[in-house]
Write a protein that holds these residues in place. Structure first.
Motif, PDB file in Angstrom:
ATOM      1  N   LEU A 192       0.785  -1.204  -0.035  1.00 16.32           N
ATOM      2  CA  LEU A 192      -0.014  -0.012  -0.016  1.00 16.32           C
ATOM      3  C   LEU A 192       0.965   1.132   0.005  1.00 16.32           C
ATOM      4  O   LEU A 192       1.702   1.565   0.902  1.00 16.32           O
ATOM      5  CB  LEU A 192      -1.060  -0.078   1.242  1.00 16.32           C
ATOM      6  N   ARG A 193       0.458   2.061  -0.961  1.00 14.14           N
ATOM      7  CA  ARG A 193       1.343   3.232  -1.110  1.00 14.14           C
ATOM      8  C   ARG A 193       0.520   4.338  -0.953  1.00 14.14           C
ATOM      9  O   ARG A 193      -0.695   4.438  -1.712  1.00 14.14           O
ATOM     10  CB  ARG A 193       2.011   3.605  -2.183  1.00 14.14           C
ATOM     11  N   LEU A 194       0.478   5.355   0.029  1.00 12.59           N
ATOM     12  CA  LEU A 194      -0.421   6.546   0.061  1.00 12.59           C
ATOM     13  C   LEU A 194       0.595   7.855   0.061  1.00 12.59           C
ATOM     14  O   LEU A 194       1.115   8.023   0.945  1.00 12.59           O
ATOM     15  CB  LEU A 194      -1.255   6.505   1.455  1.00 12.59           C
ATOM     16  N   HIS A 195       0.353   8.662  -1.065  1.00 11.80           N
ATOM     17  CA  HIS A 195       1.044   9.852  -0.983  1.00 11.80           C
ATOM     18  C   HIS A 195       0.134  10.963  -0.995  1.00 11.80           C
ATOM     19  O   HIS A 195      -0.380  11.028  -2.264  1.00 11.80           O
ATOM     20  CB  HIS A 195       1.941   9.959  -2.390  1.00 11.80           C
ATOM     21  N   LEU A 196      -0.229  11.403  -0.005  1.00 11.40           N
ATOM     22  CA  LEU A 196      -1.225  12.448   0.226  1.00 11.40           C
ATOM     23  C   LEU A 196      -0.780  13.608   0.407  1.00 11.40           C
ATOM     24  O   LEU A 196       0.105  13.880   1.627  1.00 11.40           O
ATOM     25  CB  LEU A 196      -2.293  12.074   1.172  1.00 11.40           C
ATOM     26  N   ASP A 197      -1.471  14.936  -0.273  1.00  7.56           N
ATOM     27  CA  ASP A 197      -0.980  16.185   0.370  1.00  7.56           C
ATOM     28  C   ASP A 197      -2.042  16.643   1.426  1.00  7.56           C
ATOM     29  O   ASP A 197      -3.276  16.778   0.940  1.00  7.56           O
ATOM     30  CB  ASP A 197      -1.113  17.239  -0.956  1.00  7.56           C
ATOM     31  N   ILE A 198      -1.674  16.655   2.608  1.00  8.47           N
ATOM     32  CA  ILE A 198      -2.749  16.715   3.675  1.00  8.47           C
ATOM     33  C   ILE A 198      -3.251  18.328   3.809  1.00  8.47           C
ATOM     34  O   ILE A 198      -4.380  18.460   4.127  1.00  8.47           O
ATOM     35  CB  ILE A 198      -2.441  16.312   5.177  1.00  8.47           C
ATOM     36  N   ASP A 199      -2.416  19.223   3.353  1.00  8.02           N
ATOM     37  CA  ASP A 199      -2.904  20.752   3.072  1.00  8.02           C
ATOM     38  C   ASP A 199      -4.205  20.636   2.453  1.00  8.02           C
ATOM     39  O   ASP A 199      -5.053  21.222   2.642  1.00  8.02           O
ATOM     40  CB  ASP A 199      -1.973  21.730   2.632  1.00  8.02           C
ATOM     41  N   LEU A 200      -4.045  19.959   1.213  1.00  8.35           N
ATOM     42  CA  LEU A 200      -5.006  19.827   0.106  1.00  8.35           C
ATOM     43  C   LEU A 200      -6.148  18.969   0.664  1.00  8.35           C
ATOM     44  O   LEU A 200      -7.565  19.454   0.586  1.00  8.35           O
ATOM     45  CB  LEU A 200      -4.359  19.301  -1.096  1.00  8.35           C
ATOM     46  N   MET A 201      -6.033  17.901   1.548  1.00  3.34           N
ATOM     47  CA  MET A 201      -7.197  17.144   1.713  1.00  3.34           C
ATOM     48  C   MET A 201      -7.958  17.686   2.909  1.00  3.34           C
ATOM     49  O   MET A 201      -9.008  17.557   3.055  1.00  3.34           O
ATOM     50  CB  MET A 201      -6.739  15.807   2.143  1.00  3.34           C
ATOM     51  N   GLY A 202      -6.874  18.192   4.014  1.00  2.00           N
ATOM     52  CA  GLY A 202      -7.769  18.573   5.116  1.00  2.00           C
ATOM     53  C   GLY A 202      -7.771  17.504   6.146  1.00  2.00           C
ATOM     54  O   GLY A 202      -7.937  16.547   5.961  1.00  2.00           O
ATOM     55  N   SER A 203      -7.960  17.998   7.442  1.00  2.24           N
ATOM     56  CA  SER A 203      -7.816  17.140   8.649  1.00  2.24           C
ATOM     57  C   SER A 203      -8.849  16.438   8.906  1.00  2.24           C
ATOM     58  O   SER A 203      -8.892  15.480   9.466  1.00  2.24           O
ATOM     59  CB  SER A 203      -7.400  17.873   9.797  1.00  2.24           C
ATOM     60  N   ARG A 204     -10.066  16.726   8.188  1.00  2.00           N
ATOM     61  CA  ARG A 204     -11.265  16.034   8.543  1.00  2.00           C
ATOM     62  C   ARG A 204     -11.255  14.535   8.061  1.00  2.00           C
ATOM     63  O   ARG A 204     -11.983  13.759   8.278  1.00  2.00           O
ATOM     64  CB  ARG A 204     -12.541  16.806   7.889  1.00  2.00           C
TER      65      ARG A 204
END
Lengths: 152, 525
Positions: B85-97
């Motif tokens: 499993l690879r998850l490369h996420l931009d958490i600024d874009l996604m948001g903490s919710r």
């Protein structure tokens, strides 16, 4: 020396060192079940011939490596010629490589098919492989909606 | 029934079709659900998932279909082992919710006995606001490969770490400053670890201790590091890269390093200059040394070294090489450090040489001795970078006594910048060298390539020049010129087709390496 017999009766002689590239055959040999002539009922002669051609080229024998060392680049070039096949032969080869458990050949063939799929729309994929579309328009809509992220 | 009409691909066993689809980018596999009902269901059986949510391509417009896709991919086939499993996420874009959902994905992967876990939580935030990695990851007993990028590890004294089969660990941009004990605890809790990499982690010290199986250690751009202590008796590869250093770093090996084969040091700011000598003397069985550094003194004295890749950044570096069993030498830098060092080097074992004199004047006399020492090498490559014709001036009194070719070089890589007198440069070049292959690099001025190609094309079979000279020019020795490959031919055609004064030509560049194969006669034509 091992002899393989195809479904249509053709026989092929192989050095042991080539035969062990076929994991299924290797297991038989190690278990002591290998007779002098091994029948391969699921694979036709013309396909088995191609499988053996591949294995001979890719055999990892240290002796062979010194005598006729094929560089990686040469081997790659040979592979890209090898996979220039019509679809029928391609898929027959995949089935044979899967059945005889030849990892490197199966990887090569799967990558070839993957390259045919990459960059194509679902309709294009259907055309290339003659796949029948068994969705209703409503079902298609549903899938598109659920997978919006992939269509961006 | 004609073969063209049969759908053979759908007749393949599912596991083969899945194997094929796992070589296709995941978005395309999701789109391929539309191909047919049989294909629709294969998605969730994929053994590996690589999901990316990164700007600018991804936006929050489609985020719920994306999160639903990951959710169903990971949770529908709970009993199927997940390979990767690879998850490369931009958490600024996604948001903490989405954080609790992300945690549920990591849980699902662990439940599915995931082997390779690769998590990156890209953000512009400062270290206190990085994504907090669920501690559960550290007791995922099935993980063999773990890569963690830009997150907080939250390891404290009573955190249970249980990673019995972890072999490869990569830590990237993990805030370690003040948290060094946590990192040490993590490393010490992986009994089978073979490969450890720390990239841009700003710890002040790192202790890699008691790791009997550790074979590879890479410390990349950890510029706050002051102390690195390594106790790894099986270590074979050690790579230390630092592009800019803040302060000197002490590297201490506390166990024997008899298995170390490969040492790569990139240290432009000389953070480890003071311990280089002692390090080198510890590694008795070193085979390969790759060193790119700004040291003032570089002394390489090693009995068993086979390959040396040397790139000193200082033109005035004092170089001493004593490696009697060296088989392969690669050098990139100013010619000044190498020439005197070579004078005392025993080159009898040397077989392969690759020299790139960057921005150096090519002094004929000094270089002559140098090339004499390496003329027996079967595989010799020389890279020359010419910025002006001055670099190739041969003193008048030498010309009569130096008959071509002055040097026996088989492979010549040429970079010629924008300057004047290309014909002069070519004539001098081909007097000094009669290479078997001549490669023109992509940084060369296109006009040079044009002039060179014309000279080759227009060379007469029996040249009528040099009638009054004792030393004849290259035209009298060159039998045949061939263009090595299709790519070279296409590039030549492209450059030759452009009109001289066109804007197109003025602004173009050589886009791929152009190779010529040259056949020379040893006696005159």
């Amino acid at each position: 020396m091992i002899t393989l017999r195809s479904s249509d009766g053709e026989t092929f002689d192989l050095d042991e060192v080539v035969a062990v590239e076929l994991q299924t055959i290797k297991n038989m040999m190690e278990d002591g079940c290998a007779e002098s002539v091994i029948p391969v009922p699921n694979v036709e002669g013309k396909i088995l011939a191609k499988v053996i051609e591949y294995c001979k080229k890719h055999v990892k024998s240290t002796v062979k490596a010194e005598e006729h060392a094929l560089s990686d680049a040469d081997l790659k070039a040979w592979d890209s010629d090898f996979i220039k096949l019509d679809q029928a032969t391609l898929f027959d080869l995949i089935m044979a490589a899967n059945y005889l458990d030849i990892k490197s050949l199966l990887d090569l063939l799967c990558q070839t098919v993957a390259n045919m799929i990459k960059g194509k729309s679902p309709e294009e994929i259907r055309q290339i492989f003659n796949i029948k579309n068994d969705f209703t328009p409503e079902e298609e809509q549903e899938i598109r909606r659920e997978n919006q992220w992939a269509f961006q | 029934m004609e073969d063209e009409e049969i759908d053979r691909i759908s007749q393949l066993p599912d596991e083969v079709l899945i194997r094929i689809l796992s070589l296709v980018p995941i978005k395309e596999v999701a789109r391929a659900k539309l191909v047919s009902k049989a294909w629709q269901n294969l998605f969730e059986f994929l053994p590996s998932f690589k999901f990316y949510f990164l700007p600018p391509r991804d936006t929050t417009d489609d985020i719920s279909s994306f999160t639903n896709a990951i959710d169903s991919a990971l949770k529908l086939r709970k009993h199927l082992t997940l390979h990767k499993l690879r998850l490369h996420l931009d958490i600024d874009l996604m948001g903490s919710r989405w954080f609790s959902l992300i945690e549920s994905w990591i849980d699902a992967a662990i439940e599915r006995k995931v082997k390779h876990l690769d998590l990156c939580f890209q953000t512009e935030a400062d270290r206190d606001h990085l994504y907090r990695l669920p501690v559960k990851v550290f007791s995922a007993r099935t993980i063999t490969d773990l890569c963690l990028d830009e997150c907080r590890l939250e390891i404290c004294e009573d955190t249970n770490i249980d990673l019995p089969v972890l072999r490869k660990l990569r830590l990237v941009r993990i805030p370690c400053h003040g948290d060094e004990h946590a990192i040490q605890k993590l490393i010490s809790s992986c009994p089978l670890i073979e490969d450890l990499t720390t990239t841009c982690c700003q710890m002040e010290w790192l202790l890699v201790s008691g790791r009997a199986n550790l074979q590879r250690l890479t410390v990349y751009n950890c510029f706050s590091l002051k102390l690195l202590v390594i106790d790894a008796p099986s270590l074979q590869y050690f790579h230390y890269h630092l592009y800019f250093g803040v302060w000197p770093c002490d590297i201490v090996f506390t166990s024997s390093s008899e298995f170390l084969k490969e040492l790569i040091l990139h240290d432009e700011r000389c953070t480890i200059e003071h311990c280089f000598q002692s390090l080198l003397s510890r590694f008795q069985n070193l085979k390969l040394l790759n060193i790119f550094c700004g040291f003032q003194r570089i002394e390489i004295s090693h009995l068993r070294l086979k390959r040396l890749d040397l790139r000193p950044t200082r033109a005035d570096a004092m170089l001493k090489i004593n490696t009697p069993n060296l088989r392969s030498l690669r050098y990139e830098g100013n010619r000044m450090p190498l020439i005197p060092a070579m004078a005392s080097l025993n080159t009898s074992s040397l077989r392969k040489v690759d020299i790139n004199f960057v921005r150096s004047h090519f002094s004929i006399l000094q270089s002559k001795e140098f090339f004499e020492k390496i003329r027996h090498c079967q595989d010799m490559k020389l890279h020359l970078h010419i910025e002006s014709k001055q670099q190739l001036i041969i003193p008048g009194k030498l010309r009569p006594i130096l008959s071509p070719p002055v040097y026996d070089i088989k492979h010549l890589n040429l970079t010629v910048g924008k300057c004047h007198r290309y014909p002069y440069i070519i004539d001098r070049m081909l007097w000094m060298f009669h290479p078997q292959t001549l490669s023109i690099s992509t940084e060369t001025a296109p006009r040079f390539l044009k002039v060179l190609y014309n000279k080759f094309r227009n060379k007469e079979k029996h040249p009528k020049c040099c009638t009054s000279c004792t030393s004849k020019c290259w035209r009298h020795y060159l039998e045949e010129v061939q263009i090595h490959d299709d790519e070279s031919r296409e590039e030549i055609d492209r450059i030759m087709a452009m009109p001289e004064l066109s804007e197109e030509f003025m602004e173009c560049e050589v886009e791929c390496k152009v190779r010529f194969i040259l056949k020379w006669r040893s006696s005159l034509l």
